[in-house]
Design a protein around this motif. Sequence first.
Motif, PDB file in Angstrom:
ATOM      1  N   ARG A 103       0.804  -1.221   0.000  1.00  0.00           N
ATOM      2  CA  ARG A 103       0.000   0.000   0.000  1.00  0.00           C
ATOM      3  C   ARG A 103       0.835   1.268   0.000  1.00  0.00           C
ATOM      4  NH1 ARG A 103      -3.652  -0.855   5.156  1.00  0.00           N
ATOM      5  NH2 ARG A 103      -1.558  -1.255   5.979  1.00  0.00           N
ATOM      6  N   THR A 104       2.164   1.127   0.149  1.00  0.00           N
ATOM      7  CA  THR A 104       3.021   2.314   0.236  1.00  0.00           C
ATOM      8  C   THR A 104       3.520   2.784  -1.121  1.00  0.00           C
ATOM      9  OG1 THR A 104       5.067   1.026   0.513  1.00  0.00           O
ATOM     10  CG2 THR A 104       3.792   1.539   2.504  1.00  0.00           C
ATOM     11  N   THR A 105       3.187   2.051  -2.177  1.00  0.00           N
ATOM     12  CA  THR A 105       3.681   2.407  -3.494  1.00  0.00           C
ATOM     13  C   THR A 105       2.678   1.974  -4.553  1.00  0.00           C
ATOM     14  OG1 THR A 105       5.576   2.181  -4.998  1.00  0.00           O
ATOM     15  CG2 THR A 105       4.891   0.207  -3.802  1.00  0.00           C
ATOM     16  N   THR A 106       2.950   2.303  -5.809  1.00  0.00           N
ATOM     17  CA  THR A 106       2.134   1.801  -6.906  1.00  0.00           C
ATOM     18  C   THR A 106       2.595   0.378  -7.214  1.00  0.00           C
ATOM     19  OG1 THR A 106       1.877   4.028  -7.824  1.00  0.00           O
ATOM     20  CG2 THR A 106       1.398   2.170  -9.284  1.00  0.00           C
ATOM     21  N   ASP A 107       1.898  -0.581  -6.682  1.00  0.00           N
ATOM     22  CA  ASP A 107       2.307  -1.987  -6.768  1.00  0.00           C
ATOM     23  C   ASP A 107       1.814  -2.581  -8.090  1.00  0.00           C
ATOM     24  OD1 ASP A 107       2.828  -4.671  -6.453  1.00  0.00           O
ATOM     25  OD2 ASP A 107       2.251  -4.724  -4.341  1.00  0.00           O
ATOM     26  N   ARG A 108       2.657  -2.520  -9.105  1.00  0.00           N
ATOM     27  CA  ARG A 108       2.242  -2.947 -10.445  1.00  0.00           C
ATOM     28  C   ARG A 108       2.005  -4.453 -10.522  1.00  0.00           C
ATOM     29  NH1 ARG A 108       2.356   1.374 -13.496  1.00  0.00           N
ATOM     30  NH2 ARG A 108       3.754   3.107 -12.990  1.00  0.00           N
ATOM     31  N   THR A 109       2.731  -5.213  -9.697  1.00  0.00           N
ATOM     32  CA  THR A 109       2.501  -6.657  -9.682  1.00  0.00           C
ATOM     33  C   THR A 109       1.096  -6.957  -9.167  1.00  0.00           C
ATOM     34  OG1 THR A 109       4.851  -7.141  -9.336  1.00  0.00           O
ATOM     35  CG2 THR A 109       3.284  -8.867  -8.754  1.00  0.00           C
ATOM     36  N   ALA A 110       0.705  -6.304  -8.072  1.00  0.00           N
ATOM     37  CA  ALA A 110      -0.632  -6.510  -7.522  1.00  0.00           C
ATOM     38  C   ALA A 110      -1.704  -6.033  -8.499  1.00  0.00           C
ATOM     39  CB  ALA A 110      -0.769  -5.774  -6.194  1.00  0.00           C
ATOM     40  N   ILE A 111      -1.449  -4.903  -9.159  1.00  0.00           N
ATOM     41  CA  ILE A 111      -2.413  -4.392 -10.141  1.00  0.00           C
ATOM     42  C   ILE A 111      -2.599  -5.404 -11.267  1.00  0.00           C
ATOM     43  CG2 ILE A 111      -2.781  -2.626 -11.916  1.00  0.00           C
ATOM     44  CD1 ILE A 111      -1.341  -0.643 -10.020  1.00  0.00           C
ATOM     45  N   GLY A 112      -1.487  -5.953 -11.758  1.00  0.00           N
ATOM     46  CA  GLY A 112      -1.577  -6.938 -12.829  1.00  0.00           C
ATOM     47  C   GLY A 112      -2.347  -8.176 -12.406  1.00  0.00           C
ATOM     48  N   ARG A 113      -2.100  -8.645 -11.190  1.00  0.00           N
ATOM     49  CA  ARG A 113      -2.797  -9.835 -10.712  1.00  0.00           C
ATOM     50  C   ARG A 113      -4.287  -9.563 -10.535  1.00  0.00           C
ATOM     51  NH1 ARG A 113       1.704 -11.468  -6.179  1.00  0.00           N
ATOM     52  NH2 ARG A 113       3.049 -12.700  -7.538  1.00  0.00           N
ATOM     53  N   ALA A 114      -4.611  -8.387 -10.013  1.00  0.00           N
ATOM     54  CA  ALA A 114      -6.022  -8.043  -9.827  1.00  0.00           C
ATOM     55  C   ALA A 114      -6.742  -7.963 -11.170  1.00  0.00           C
ATOM     56  CB  ALA A 114      -6.139  -6.715  -9.078  1.00  0.00           C
ATOM     57  N   LEU A 115      -6.100  -7.349 -12.155  1.00  0.00           N
ATOM     58  CA  LEU A 115      -6.712  -7.272 -13.482  1.00  0.00           C
ATOM     59  C   LEU A 115      -6.833  -8.654 -14.117  1.00  0.00           C
ATOM     60  CD1 LEU A 115      -4.994  -4.041 -14.855  1.00  0.00           C
ATOM     61  CD2 LEU A 115      -7.388  -4.300 -14.157  1.00  0.00           C
ATOM     62  N   ASP A 116      -5.886  -9.547 -13.811  1.00  0.00           N
ATOM     63  CA  ASP A 116      -5.981 -10.927 -14.291  1.00  0.00           C
ATOM     64  C   ASP A 116      -7.242 -11.603 -13.758  1.00  0.00           C
ATOM     65  OD1 ASP A 116      -3.824 -11.169 -15.954  1.00  0.00           O
ATOM     66  OD2 ASP A 116      -2.491 -12.042 -14.467  1.00  0.00           O
ATOM     67  N   VAL A 117      -7.525 -11.367 -12.473  1.00  0.00           N
ATOM     68  CA  VAL A 117      -8.731 -11.953 -11.872  1.00  0.00           C
ATOM     69  C   VAL A 117      -9.962 -11.522 -12.661  1.00  0.00           C
ATOM     70  CG1 VAL A 117     -10.255 -11.848  -9.848  1.00  0.00           C
ATOM     71  CG2 VAL A 117      -7.791 -12.183  -9.534  1.00  0.00           C
ATOM     72  N   LEU A 118     -10.041 -10.227 -12.958  1.00  0.00           N
ATOM     73  CA  LEU A 118     -11.219  -9.695 -13.640  1.00  0.00           C
ATOM     74  C   LEU A 118     -11.266 -10.120 -15.109  1.00  0.00           C
ATOM     75  CD1 LEU A 118     -11.191  -6.131 -12.039  1.00  0.00           C
ATOM     76  CD2 LEU A 118     -12.747  -8.016 -11.507  1.00  0.00           C
TER      77      LEU A 118
END
Length: 227
Positions: A103-118
């Motif tokens: 949560r302290t940065t723009t976590d692109r790995t987490a963003i990519g995984r979340a978009l993968d879910v959707l």
Amino acid sequence: MRRHPRRGEAGGQVTAPSERGAEIGRRIGVGLMYGLWRPRVLGAWKVPATGPVIFAVNHSHNIDGPMVMGVAPRPTHFLIKKEAFVGPLDPFLTAIGQVEVDRTTTDRTAIGRALDVLSAGGVLGIFPEGTRGEGDFASLRAGLAYFAVRSGAPIVPIAVLGSAERPGRLIKALPPLRSRVDVVFGDPFEAGDGSGRRTRKALDEATERIQKQLSAHLEHARRLTGR
């Protein structure tokens, strides 16, 4: 299935969150939540049976996420702060399809995984307030609007009520055993304005629309449950 390098591991590759793992997590949640407390679930039929969906959940207690996982009609992949991924919880949360986020940065790995879910037609769970607090949707981060506008997935508002009313007698960090916790699902809604724009202004406007919808749902849920 798309793959994304794990943060901090040059050249390393990890798979997208496991749908099968999330279903196993849902089954574990069913046993724990109904075994320890008395969930009253209202409006679960409103959750679309297929296709990408974003659960927007208020957050006033640590059991809110597991409670939604256990009572929702579909397996859920929650965005969970990286601080929770410690010790044996790290491989467990990963195995049940949950998404670690810094949560302290723009976590692109987490963003990519979340978009993968959707993009795979799954359910992404988000605490739009960003952290545990009053659970009143008073202050939202922009992440929810980004995922909703970027993916086009409808948002289902969820109010968890009763989890933070009073501490348990045996374990102060948990609600009293066998106490009632209400989980109220709302009507799905679209966050975007239909234009497909993802500019800063469009996301700010989407966040405003989302906050109004979530606040209205929470007020309705409180009236409905008397809490």
